[in-house]
Write a protein that holds these residues in place. Structure first.
Motif, PDB file in Angstrom:
ATOM      1  N   ALA A 109       4.086  -2.178  -1.070  1.00  0.00           N
ATOM      2  CA  ALA A 109       4.572  -1.421   0.085  1.00  0.00           C
ATOM      3  C   ALA A 109       3.621  -0.276   0.405  1.00  0.00           C
ATOM      4  CB  ALA A 109       5.981  -0.895  -0.202  1.00  0.00           C
ATOM      5  N   PRO A 110       3.458   0.078   1.698  1.00  0.00           N
ATOM      6  CA  PRO A 110       4.216  -0.497   2.817  1.00  0.00           C
ATOM      7  C   PRO A 110       3.472  -1.591   3.584  1.00  0.00           C
ATOM      8  CG  PRO A 110       3.152   1.521   3.517  1.00  0.00           C
ATOM      9  CD  PRO A 110       2.754   1.317   2.072  1.00  0.00           C
ATOM     10  N   ASP A 111       2.141  -1.748   3.385  1.00  0.00           N
ATOM     11  CA  ASP A 111       1.402  -2.628   4.293  1.00  0.00           C
ATOM     12  C   ASP A 111       0.253  -3.378   3.636  1.00  0.00           C
ATOM     13  OD1 ASP A 111      -0.234  -0.499   3.801  1.00  0.00           O
ATOM     14  OD2 ASP A 111      -0.629  -0.005   5.890  1.00  0.00           O
ATOM     15  N   SER A 112       0.372  -3.751   2.386  1.00  0.00           N
ATOM     16  CA  SER A 112      -0.740  -4.439   1.737  1.00  0.00           C
ATOM     17  C   SER A 112      -0.240  -5.430   0.691  1.00  0.00           C
ATOM     18  CB  SER A 112      -1.700  -3.426   1.092  1.00  0.00           C
ATOM     19  OG  SER A 112      -1.017  -2.655   0.120  1.00  0.00           O
ATOM     20  N   TRP A 113      -1.143  -6.343   0.337  1.00  0.00           N
ATOM     21  CA  TRP A 113      -0.873  -7.344  -0.691  1.00  0.00           C
ATOM     22  C   TRP A 113      -1.970  -7.258  -1.747  1.00  0.00           C
ATOM     23  CZ3 TRP A 113       3.252 -10.906  -0.472  1.00  0.00           C
ATOM     24  CH2 TRP A 113       3.977 -10.911   0.725  1.00  0.00           C
ATOM     25  N   SER A 138      -2.196  -5.859   5.774  1.00  0.00           N
ATOM     26  CA  SER A 138      -1.629  -6.717   6.817  1.00  0.00           C
ATOM     27  C   SER A 138      -0.277  -6.177   7.249  1.00  0.00           C
ATOM     28  CB  SER A 138      -1.481  -8.152   6.292  1.00  0.00           C
ATOM     29  OG  SER A 138      -0.759  -8.947   7.198  1.00  0.00           O
ATOM     30  N   GLU A 139       0.107  -6.522   8.502  1.00  0.00           N
ATOM     31  CA  GLU A 139       1.444  -6.203   8.982  1.00  0.00           C
ATOM     32  C   GLU A 139       2.491  -7.148   8.408  1.00  0.00           C
ATOM     33  OE1 GLU A 139       1.324  -6.350  13.188  1.00  0.00           O
ATOM     34  OE2 GLU A 139       0.249  -4.451  13.424  1.00  0.00           O
ATOM     35  N   LEU A 140       2.045  -8.238   7.823  1.00  0.00           N
ATOM     36  CA  LEU A 140       2.973  -9.202   7.236  1.00  0.00           C
ATOM     37  C   LEU A 140       3.630  -8.612   6.000  1.00  0.00           C
ATOM     38  CD1 LEU A 140       0.810 -12.442   7.490  1.00  0.00           C
ATOM     39  CD2 LEU A 140       2.620 -11.691   9.038  1.00  0.00           C
ATOM     40  N   ASN A 141       4.888  -8.920   5.812  1.00  0.00           N
ATOM     41  CA  ASN A 141       5.614  -8.479   4.628  1.00  0.00           C
ATOM     42  C   ASN A 141       6.575  -9.594   4.219  1.00  0.00           C
ATOM     43  OD1 ASN A 141       8.210  -8.089   6.097  1.00  0.00           O
ATOM     44  ND2 ASN A 141       7.077  -6.433   7.100  1.00  0.00           N
TER      45      ASN A 141
END
Length: 374
Positions: free
Chosen positions: A205-209, A244-247
């Protein structure tokens, strides 16, 4: 609240509850029969089939409540008319509009119930179903394609230009981890610049993998001493971060039919699709249906009111209930038909979602005007 109103509430709600229970029992049987074909495959047991079918009950309740409201209200009003109770109310000065208000009052409770079931209970039951299926059939969840999930993602680079990425996820685990990830990255001119393969990843969180065991291939890299980007570089990383914006929430949305998503999830995913310049018609139609569908309960109850004014003869109640079943089936089919017609003919999503209820409302108003004149 008057004694008459309490009596009507009790009669109507009990009749609707009975009809809903009968419908749910019937559909549970059909759903269980449908699951029996998979029993014995990949460790799928009969007990597992029962669990999956029971988890689908909230979705069935949501789908069938307007139809149950129509048939149950017809039954309750037909009984009142058969016992001359409705006639006594009319003789006492009960106008058609006053009767409509009294009949629709318990419908407000059903509208709230339908919305709550659709937004909260169905979405949570769907998440539990996915987790149960993952546990029964393996570590990964069912995917949209044989090759896994495909999703488009856009992100701005350091210069402000947008990069387009097509992401393929082979498997998504019940714990929100992802496996066999492929990321194809294009520049603003849609030239392939990077391909990344990762064995697994976990969301930070909030925007990475955080990706592990990454093999990255970069195209158009300038050779030493040159400014012309022609070379290719392959690098291996034990771990790397992917922004990424993907979650996990968005990825789970891809695995659920739009009709079983909550309005909040649909709104979030529609925004993501719009930002990536993708078509949103199907999801917008599902979104508006989520908003409008609970109010179909009131429309169905209004459609049932004219049946109370029809003169009862031998077998009259049975005929009224049969007519209610036909109207309910017609509304259900019309609701699904207009969703597909709207997508085919590119109608505005709001029109596709609202038209079946508007047709039923027009029929209800026409019926009420007819009974007023007669």
């Amino acid at each position: 609240m008057s004694i008459v109103q309490k009596y009507l509430n009790r009669q109507i709600l009990s009749a609707i509850g009975f009809v809903l229970l009968a419908f749910i029992s019937l559909f549970l049987f059909f759903d269980l029969v449908g699951e029996l074909g998979d029993v014995g495959r990949d460790g799928y047991r009969f007990e597992d089939a029962i669990v999956i079918v029971l988890l689908g009950v909230p979705a069935r309740v949501y789908e069938l409540l307007p139809i149950a409201a129509l048939i149950g209200t017809i039954y309750a009003l037909a009984q009142l008319a058969a016992n001359s109770e409705f006639t006594i109310l009319r003789v006492s000065g009960l106008s058609t509009m006053r009767a409509a208000g009294m009949v629709l009052l318990p419908g407000v409770f059903l509208v709230i119930t339908t919305f709550f079931v659709g937004e909260v209970v169905v979405t949570r039951a769907e998440a539990i179903t996915q987790a149960v299926q993952a546990k029964i059939r393996g570590t990964h969840l069912v995917q949209a394609f044989r090759s896994g999930l495909w999703v488009k993602d856009r992100i701005a680079d350091n210069n402000g230009a947008f990069l387009t990425r097509f992401v393929n996820i082979g498997e998504m685990r019940a714990d929100a981890g992802i496996l066999n990830v492929k990321i194809y990255e294009f520049d603003s001119l849609l030239r392939l610049r990077r391909i990344s393969f990762a064995a697994r990843g976990e969301f930070v969180a909030p925007d990475s993998w955080r990706l592990a065991d990454v093999v990255e291939t970069r195209f158009g890299v300038a050779a030493s001493g040159s400014t012309i980007p022609t070379g290719t570089v392959v690098e291996k990383h034990a771990e790397s971060m992917w922004y990424s914006e993907l979650n996990p929430g968005l990825l789970r949305v891809l695995q659920v039919a739009p009709e079983r998503m909550g309005a909040g999830n649909l709104g979030q995913y529609i925004q993501h699709l719009e930002e990536n310049r993708q078509k949103t018609d199907r999801y917008q139609t599902a979104f508006w249906k989520k908003i409008i569908y609970p109010f179909a309960v009131l429309v169905m109850m209004a459609l049932a009111l004219p049946f109370a004014y029809l003169q009862v003869r031998t077998g009259g109640i049975s005929l009224k209930i049969f007519a209610g079943i036909m109207l309910g089936i017609g509304f259900y089919l019309l609701n699904n038909l207009f969703s597909h017609l709207g997508l085919i003919n590119t109608w505005p999503p709001l029109v596709s979602a609202a038209l079946p209820s508007l047709v039923a409302l027009a029929a209800a108003m026409a019926g009420l005007r007819w009974v007023e004149r007669h």
